[in-house]
Scaffold this motif. Sequence first.
Motif, PDB file in Angstrom:
ATOM      1  N   VAL A  56       0.767  -1.442   0.248  1.00  0.00           N
ATOM      2  CA  VAL A  56      -0.339   0.340  -0.377  1.00  0.00           C
ATOM      3  C   VAL A  56       1.047   1.314   0.516  1.00  0.00           C
ATOM      4  N   MET A  57       2.078   1.411   0.860  1.00  0.00           N
ATOM      5  CA  MET A  57       2.653   2.295   1.556  1.00  0.00           C
ATOM      6  C   MET A  57       3.671   2.380  -0.416  1.00  0.00           C
ATOM      7  N   ASP A  58       3.739   1.331  -0.882  1.00  0.00           N
ATOM      8  CA  ASP A  58       4.299   1.283  -1.909  1.00  0.00           C
ATOM      9  C   ASP A  58       3.565   2.200  -3.266  1.00  0.00           C
TER      10      ASP A  58
ATOM     11  N   ASP B  77       1.086   4.452  -3.118  1.00  0.00           N
ATOM     12  CA  ASP B  77       0.455   5.416  -2.471  1.00  0.00           C
ATOM     13  C   ASP B  77       2.058   6.588  -3.070  1.00  0.00           C
ATOM     14  N   VAL B  78       3.232   6.038  -2.890  1.00  0.00           N
ATOM     15  CA  VAL B  78       4.780   6.785  -3.627  1.00  0.00           C
ATOM     16  C   VAL B  78       4.528   6.415  -5.050  1.00  0.00           C
ATOM     17  N   GLN B  79       4.020   5.982  -5.809  1.00  0.00           N
ATOM     18  CA  GLN B  79       3.550   5.343  -6.972  1.00  0.00           C
ATOM     19  C   GLN B  79       2.984   6.508  -7.580  1.00  0.00           C
ATOM     20  N   ILE B  80       1.300   6.489  -6.937  1.00  0.00           N
ATOM     21  CA  ILE B  80       1.286   7.383  -7.577  1.00  0.00           C
ATOM     22  C   ILE B  80       0.906   8.843  -6.779  1.00  0.00           C
ATOM     23  N   GLU B  81       1.216   9.303  -5.903  1.00  0.00           N
ATOM     24  CA  GLU B  81       1.978  10.629  -5.711  1.00  0.00           C
ATOM     25  C   GLU B  81       2.810  10.993  -7.087  1.00  0.00           C
ATOM     26  N   VAL B  82       3.976  10.089  -7.211  1.00  0.00           N
ATOM     27  CA  VAL B  82       4.433  10.678  -8.400  1.00  0.00           C
ATOM     28  C   VAL B  82       3.821  10.443  -9.959  1.00  0.00           C
ATOM     29  N   LEU B  83       3.385  10.138 -10.026  1.00  0.00           N
ATOM     30  CA  LEU B  83       2.336  10.352 -11.124  1.00  0.00           C
ATOM     31  C   LEU B  83       2.062  11.339 -11.837  1.00  0.00           C
ATOM     32  N   THR B  84       1.094  11.638 -10.430  1.00  0.00           N
ATOM     33  CA  THR B  84       0.260  12.417 -10.175  1.00  0.00           C
ATOM     34  C   THR B  84       1.091  13.953 -10.214  1.00  0.00           C
TER      35      THR B  84
END
Length: 77
Positions: free
Chosen positions: A57-59, A61-68
């Motif tokens: 889940v943490m990974d 979240d980080v991927q979503i933040e980077v993509l955003t």
Amino acid sequence: RKFLTVYLEGAEQVTRGYAGTHRVADSPELEQNFRNVLVTIESVFAEQQRKLLATDVMDLDVQIEVLTKQLKREGIL
């Protein structure tokens, strides 16, 4: 990895030993100890699964933040 290689192998060895000994020995103490270790193993596996899921889940979240951030930088969002 350590969990899988060490503890899973240990659980297999204990299970094989118990299966072989249980047939010839009438030991309520051995049976109770084996049951206790099975309960412990089950709880440890559940905890490891929970930790792995939390990491996933943490990974994500980080991927979503980077993509955003990337989409915002490129003016798409």
